[in-house]
Design an enzyme around this catalytic site. Structure first.
Site, PDB file in Angstrom:
ATOM      1  CD  GLU A  52      -7.813   0.678  10.960  1.00 14.73           C
ATOM      2  OE1 GLU A  52      -7.632   1.864  10.606  1.00 14.73           O
ATOM      3  OE2 GLU A  52      -7.018  -0.238  10.685  1.00 14.73           O
ATOM      4  CG  PHE A  75       5.424  -4.592  13.180  1.00 11.80           C
ATOM      5  CD1 PHE A  75       5.741  -3.299  12.782  1.00 11.80           C
ATOM      6  CD2 PHE A  75       4.500  -5.300  12.434  1.00 11.80           C
ATOM      7  CE1 PHE A  75       5.161  -2.731  11.665  1.00 11.80           C
ATOM      8  CE2 PHE A  75       3.908  -4.734  11.311  1.00 11.80           C
ATOM      9  CZ  PHE A  75       4.244  -3.446  10.927  1.00 11.80           C
ATOM     10  CD  GLN A  76       0.691  -3.357  12.131  1.00 12.78           C
ATOM     11  OE1 GLN A  76       0.107  -4.429  12.123  1.00 12.78           O
ATOM     12  NE2 GLN A  76       0.496  -2.439  11.204  1.00 12.78           N
ATOM     13  CE  LYS A 120      -0.903 -13.966  13.212  1.00 18.33           C
ATOM     14  NZ  LYS A 120       0.015 -13.402  12.209  1.00 18.33           N
ATOM     15  CG  MET A 153     -20.958  25.834  15.365  1.00 24.69           C
ATOM     16  SD  MET A 153     -22.526  26.728  15.322  1.00 24.69           S
ATOM     17  CE  MET A 153     -23.689  25.364  15.259  1.00 24.69           C
TER      18      MET A 153
END
Lengths: 184, 589
Positions: free
Chosen positions: B52, B114-115, B164, B486
């Site tokens: 993502e 969940f999630q 949802k 760097m």
């Protein structure tokens, strides 16, 4: 203006403030929506501003507007940033610095529980009367007083109750409004 | 004209109504209804990413190269948390993003389902604004309002968290009238105050040592802003420098161009900033990589600051003439007012200033010692630039973060806005590869190159798979020095050359890696073979990982070290940078 910078042990340059800190009361008109308080408080913590007092409640039900009264202690430069950063938040309508804009009224309410007996009880009632505190609950061994006024007045009332059996205190935080005919 | 549809269909309908053609995303349990609605239409094309974070950077690249908002769709929980880096990056660099995150059903919110994660809580401080949509009736308004907020004022990312059950719920879709949107509180100021603009022009008319210091705001204000900037520069005859984010707004081929300023900016740009008498900041924010020591920053100048964000004014540097407004409108107004006062550039008055600038330019601060045996990273970028000029295609450059990014900014030259995509404010390693994917999606026929380092590119390497899937012929030009260059440079500068974890061991074979993904791999180690290898890369019609083995310990110079003002810049002929910074400076970084 910048001749007061000093290296610090951490990353980047930090300004050593030479400006005096001031105590200001800000009035913030916001949409009353979920998370708005978290947004305001999150802004203060993320940018390292100090909150002295915070009061929030819906004030215009029809338009779903809330007013947040926040007391901050900061330098004039930081105060300007706080105001501008608050105005950047999408649900914030207006921010007024009541302290900077002239005369304003500031009030706070406290509920104070005092327990005791005998002489202490009589003395407690005499002082409460002098402070125009209302008795909102009483039992044979306790009182709950409601007192409103400037924070300093509440401070002194609490200090006087300390030796007389003070049990606990709850304060609303500051509500403030400007004087005169103008609204926010 | 209300139409019954599900929340999921409303999402797609609103995206279509907003003219969205591409969306970058990754499905998951809570997002399935939206994916199902997307499956049944063909107006919005979905690009399946591999992580993502990649989706957010792709959307950033897409947005920055087109001027339109980038759109991301991710699932709840890990989908949302993985997007946080890209959202923060977009907030810091003012990139318009819409990030739709799915959420567990409203009945489960707060139950540690969940999630589940507190997406609006987590993203509150890394977005311009965010929403949790609890009722399907609010969804159409929120979708359109989100686009308004993301793209207007100072642009930024907006998250829309949709449970949802709201995606499944039926409701009436409508397109709200933007003027009646609930957020009466959101009114960005577009037009600059005319008295302030006149005061600014008056200052400019008296300037003897002026400089334009321009930033990402000019790019964000659209291509017209760049046109006005060019016009104003021509009218005035003043020199122009820019921040990393602003490159391309003013053409690098113009003689008035001074190069980038700041920590790794050119000698002439930084000294001109230090010695100027009038500084005209247009759409930049006095970032600490630009100012160096604030107490020694341009001590004798009057400063004009144009910014659309009022909180940027006087945040870091106190300015004399603040102008709050959109860069395009303010620049147009500055041009108009200047024209009304005079029809002459200040050529004569500022001739001594240009003479001084020419002396600084003669120092050749971007010079480097080339080699016959090893490829210098600067040389690699110069050759890449030369090769791309002959391509007859639009060229877009993205970068990762580190030395290669600064070398790209110094040695690749930009003549147009929106052709340079880099992570400036947040400094996100791993930005460039997915950003290149996003740019290529928006510009299928263009040449899109990610100038990368071997360390950064591994942070989002998996998006190579996305590039292969969608036949996006991005070119990943890896300056491989087997170092986090760097970090290594700063360890030399500040930490006695103790290289704590700043080297790349167990590097993959990038050629084989490219082939494993289904792309092409090219490795080049010798300066003599470089041009031919670059040509081979450009000729290949598909994604290429180009592994250029470069000088390992090259320093990125010039550099204004910590604790030093602009006029104490380190130049390339300095042999040992470890001796330059005193004890005090070591503390600062």
């Amino acid at each position: 203006m910048n001749a007061h910078l000093q290296p610090t042990g951490s990353a980047y340059f930090l300004t050593k403030e030479t400006q005096e800190i001031e105590r200001h009361t800000l009035s913030v008109l916001v949409d009353n929506e979920p998370g708005i308080l978290a947004r305001v408080v999150g802004l203060f913590s993320a940018r390292g501003y100090n909150i002295e007092s915070l009061t929030v409640s819906e004030t215009e039900h029809g338009r779903r507007l809330s007013r947040i009264t926040v007391v901050v202690i900061a330098t004039p430069k930081t105060l300007t940033q706080i105001k501008l950063q608050l105005e950047r938040l999408v649900p914030v309508h207006k921010v007024h610095d009541l302290t900077a804009e002239g005369a304003s009224l500031e009030r706070e309410l406290a509920l104070i529980k005092v327990a005791g007996s005998g002489d202490h009880r009589a003395e407690t009632l005499r002082l409460a009367d002098a402070f125009r505190a209302q008795i909102v609950d009483a039992s044979v061994e306790s009182f709950v007083f409601e007192v409103t006024g400037k924070p300093a007045k509440i401070d002194s009332f609490i200090a006087l109750m300390q030796p007389l059996g003070l049990v606990e205190v709850v304060r609303t935080g500051l509500a403030a409004i400007s004087r005169g005919p103008q609204g926010m | 004209m209300a139409e019954q549809m599900t929340g999921a269909e409303m999402v797609i309908q609103a995206l279509t109504d907003q003219g969205v053609e591409h969306i970058f995303g990754y499905p998951g349990g809570a997002a399935l209804p939206i994916y199902d609605a997307m499956f049944q239409q063909d107006k919005v094309q979905h690009i399946l990413v591999r992580h993502e974070q990649g989706a957010t950077h792709m959307a950033e690249g897409y947005a920055r190269s087109t001027g339109r908002p980038g759109v991301v769709l991710v699932t709840s929980g890990p989908g949302a948390t993985n997007a946080v880096t890209g959202l923060t990056d977009a907030l810091m660099d003012s990139i318009p993003l819409i990030c739709i995150t799915a959420q567990v059903p409203t009945t489960l919110i707060g139950s540690d389902a969940f999630q589940e994660c507190d997406t609006v809580g987590i993203t509150r401080s890394c977005t311009k604004y965010n929403y949790l949509v609890k009722r399907v009736e609010d969804l159409p308004r929120i979708m359109h309002e989100a686009f308004l907020i993301a793209t207007t004022g100072r642009p930024g990312p907006v998250v829309i968290d949709i449970p949802k059950d709201v995606q499944f719920a039926l409701g009436e879709y409508y397109q709200p009238d933007l003027d009646t949107l609930r957020h009466q509180s959101y009114r960005p100021q577009m037009d600059g105050d005319s008295a302030a603009i006149e005061a600014a022009v008056d200052l400019m008319l008296k300037a003897e040592r002026p400089i334009f210091y321009t930033g990402g705001g000019v790019i964000n204000a659209g291509p017209e802003a760049s046109k006005h900037l060019r016009e104003l520069a021509e009218l005035t005859g003043f020199p122009v420098t820019s921040t990393l984010m602003g490159l391309g707004a003013f053409p690098a081929s113009n003689p008035q161009w001074m190069g980038m300023l700041g920590m790794h900016g050119t000698y002439e740009a930084n000294l001109a900033m230090h010695d100027c008498d009038v500084m005209i900041n247009i759409g930049a924010r006095f970032d600490d990589r630009i100012t160096g020591r604030i107490d020694a920053f341009s001590p004798n100048s009057r400063k004009i600051h144009v910014d659309i964000d009022p909180s940027s004014i006087n945040k870091v540097v106190r300015v004399d003439v603040p102008i709050i407004g959109d860069c395009e409108r303010v620049l147009a107004e500055m041009v108009r007012v200047w024209r009304s006062r005079t029809n002459q550039p200040r050529t004569e008055a500022i001739a001594p200033w240009w003479k001084q600038i020419e002396k600084w330019r003669a120092v050749d601060s971007l010079g480097y010692k080339n080699s016959d045996t090893t490829i210098k990273p600067q040389y690699a970028i110069e050759r890449l630039y030369e090769a791309t000029r002959k391509q007859g295609k639009e060229v877009f450059i993205t970068t990762e973060v580190g030395q290669h990014q600064m070398w790209a900014a110094q040695h690749f030259h930009f003549d147009k806005p929106n052709h340079w995509m880099t992570s400036g404010g947040l400094g996100t390693m791993g930005y460039g590869l997915p950003a290149a994917v996003g740019v290529q999606v928006a510009h299928p026929d263009a040449l899109v190159i990610d100038i990368a380092g071997e360390a950064s590119v591994q942070m989002t390497m998996q998006e190579m798979s996305t590039a292969v899937q969608y036949r996006l012929p991005i070119k990943i030009f890896i300056l491989n020095n087997e170092r986090m260059g760097m970090v290594r440079q700063w360890q030399d500068l500040l930490h006695g050359s103790r290289y704590a974890h700043s080297y790349s061991e167990s590097l993959p074979d990038f050629v084989k890696l490219a082939e494993a993904y289904g792309g092409k791999g090219i490795r080049c180690e010798s300066p003599a073979e470089l041009d031919a290898a670059i040509a081979e890369m450009l000729d290949y019609d598909g994604p290429v990982l180009f592994d250029v083995i470069v000088e390992k310990d090259e320093n990125c110079l010039p550099m204004i070290p910590s604790g030093k003002p602009h006029n104490e810049i380190i130049l390339p002929d300095t042999a040992n940078i470890g001796d330059i910074i005193d004890e005090k400076g070591r503390q600062l970084v």
